[in-house]
Design an enzyme around this catalytic site. Structure first.
Site, short mmCIF file in Angstrom:
data_model
loop_
_atom_site.label_atom_id
_atom_site.label_comp_id
_atom_site.label_asym_id
_atom_site.label_seq_id
_atom_site.Cartn_x
_atom_site.Cartn_y
_atom_site.Cartn_z
CE LYS A 88 11.45 -28.88 -5.69
NZ LYS A 88 11.70 -28.72 -7.12
NE ARG A 139 2.19 -9.22 -0.46
CZ ARG A 139 1.21 -8.58 0.16
NH1 ARG A 139 0.51 -9.17 1.09
NH2 ARG A 139 0.92 -7.35 -0.15
CG HIS A 188 2.23 -3.21 0.37
ND1 HIS A 188 2.55 -3.47 -0.94
CD2 HIS A 188 0.98 -3.69 0.54
CE1 HIS A 188 1.54 -4.08 -1.52
NE2 HIS A 188 0.56 -4.23 -0.64
NE ARG A 201 -6.32 -5.43 -2.01
CZ ARG A 201 -6.19 -6.06 -0.86
NH1 ARG A 201 -7.01 -7.04 -0.56
NH2 ARG A 201 -5.25 -5.73 -0.02
CB THR A 202 -0.80 -7.36 -3.86
OG1 THR A 202 -1.35 -6.72 -2.72
CG2 THR A 202 0.43 -6.63 -4.30
#
Lengths: 311, 138
Positions: free
Chosen positions: A83, A104, A132, A54-55
């Site tokens: 990696k 995020r 957030h 959603r974000t």
């Protein structure tokens, strides 16, 4: 706003800057055509080291509606992190490709590390249980549109108040305004941490009440902010299973609520708000989603303007 | 007990009793090959008991570490057998690589090259918070 380069926490913004963003978002809603080409030729990199559909989609939709483009990844496995690349190096590399970054990351502080190493603005799109800020901005835009402002509100927060970062962040943002009254509704195990009570509510002189009863203060609420008990914040599955259904909002629990109550939820919901509430005009959680896109558009514009990338 | 006075070096005085060894470790004094004396539980008219560290060499010491472990201590710089500077140490605003963040969700737990930075959040209660995740230092 001219000095703002990154957004790591909503407390990076002054009250005036938040009001500017809300004004821009409202103007975008009223005049979308005016903004359709503002970011033409610019690229947003969405670096999602943990999934959050959603974000991520909200950021992508925001950039597309500004006429820009998007590149990025939606999980760590499809990035160089798999990696062993550091966040600092990822930020340096992506700065060469994109004009702005939304990140995020499951580790708290990762977007700050990215911001320290990036040559383009970085937006924290959620770092573990920490911050957030764009969710908080979406919440603030929703409250501004539904209530006409932030003063003299009685706000009930219900559910997981311990791990719910959106709750901590919104309490912090609202405590800067006059007349705030907070009702904290949670099971004993998920009560608001004492540092939030001491450092934010007590410091700001905000009146607050703690209760385990969802209906006790319902008639007094202007806003009811429901939250999900988040499985990913628990180390122990037994605790999660025991607490996940603590509060479920159903139509009968709203019988004594104000006619202009706003029911909010940062989503996704599991079952803490019954789907029957969706038809109730007091349900605002899908408006929050839409507002999230508009406030992200406003934020992208402001950060690109402050970086001198757009006019 | 007599400890010889030093010619060139540093005397850290007025360390609260019991914190001398912790300071010795954090300052890395165990790695020096010059004479270092720790005096524990010395009688003090101001403090009742205090610890003292004497370093018999002209080497720099971290005032941030000293301030974090024992604010309000006095650091005496000795040159040529004479006291040339007396510094009162205050609680530092920032700690860099003095203590480690213990939050397993903090970015410093996985990215080893990052410095562990703590900022002074509440001087009265001596609360420091991690600059990355805001976790309170223990």
């Amino acid at each position: 706003m001219s000095e703002l380069r990154h957004l790591i926490d909503v407390s990076d913004l002054t009250v005036n800057e938040i009001e500017e963003l809300i004004a821009t978002a409202n103007d975008i809603i009223a005049n979308p055509g005016k903004y359709a080409e503002k970011c033409h030729g610019k690229k947003l990199a969405t670096l999602f080291f943990e999934p959050s559909t959603r974000t991520r989609l909200s950021f992508e939709a925001a950039m597309y509606e500004l006429g820009g483009n998007v590149l990025g990844f939606s999980e760590a496995q499809s990035s160089s992190a798999a990696k062993g690349e550091s966040v600092a190096d990822t930020a340096k590399v992506v700065s060469c490709y994109a004009d702005i970054i939304a990140m995020r990351h499951p580790k708290e502080g990762a977007p700050l590390v990215a911001a320290q190493n990036s040559t383009v603005p970085v937006i924290n799109a959620g770092d573990g249980g920490h911050f957030h800020p764009t969710q908080t901005l979406a919440d603030l835009l929703t409250i501004a549109r539904e209530k006409g402002g932030f003063e003299n509100l009685t706000v009930g927060f219900c559910g997981d108040l311990k791990f719910g970062r959106t709750v901590h962040s919104l309490i912090s943002a609202l405590s800067r305004y006059k007349g705030l009254r907070v009702i904290l509704i949670s099971p004993e195990e998920l009560k608001l941490p004492s540092y939030v009570k001491n450092d934010i509510l007590k410091k700001a002189g905000v009146e607050y009440i703690q209760t385990t009863d969802l209906e006790e203060y319902m008639p007094e609420l202007d806003i009811l902010y429901m939250t999900r008990v988040q499985k990913e914040r628990f180390f122990n599955e037994e605790d999660y299973l025991r607490l996940k259904d603590s509060y479920i909002l159903t139509p009968d629990r709203l019988v004594n609520a104000k006619a202009d109550l706003s029911v909010m939820h940062p989503l996704p919901r599991v079952n803490e708000i019954s789907v029957e509430i969706d038809k109730d005009p007091r349900a605002c959680y899908f408006k929050q989603v839409l507002n999230g896109k508009y406030i992200r558009m406003a934020l992208i514009l402001k950060l690109l303007q402050s970086a001198g990338t757009i006019g | 007990m007599n400890i010889d006075s030093i010619k060139n070096g540093t005397v850290i005085d007025h360390i609260p009793a019991g914190r001398g060894m912790k300071l010795y470790e954090l300052l890395g004094l165990d790695k020096l090959d010059c004479p270092v004396a720790i005096i524990k539980n010395a009688v003090s008219s101001q403090m009742g008991r205090k610890d003292i560290i004497k370093i018999d060499a002209d080497i720099p010491v971290s005032f941030d570490i000293i301030g974090y472990i024992a604010p309000n201590v006095t650091v005496n710089i000795i040159k040529g057998g004479k006291l040339i500077e007396k510094k009162s140490i205050e609680l530092p605003e920032t700690l860099i690589d003095v203590i480690k963040c213990k939050n397993p969700r903090c970015i410093t737990s996985t990215e080893q090259e990052l410095k562990h930075i703590f900022r002074l959040d509440d001087p009265e209660k001596r609360v420091y918070r991690c600059a990355y995740c805001d976790t309170k230092a223990e």
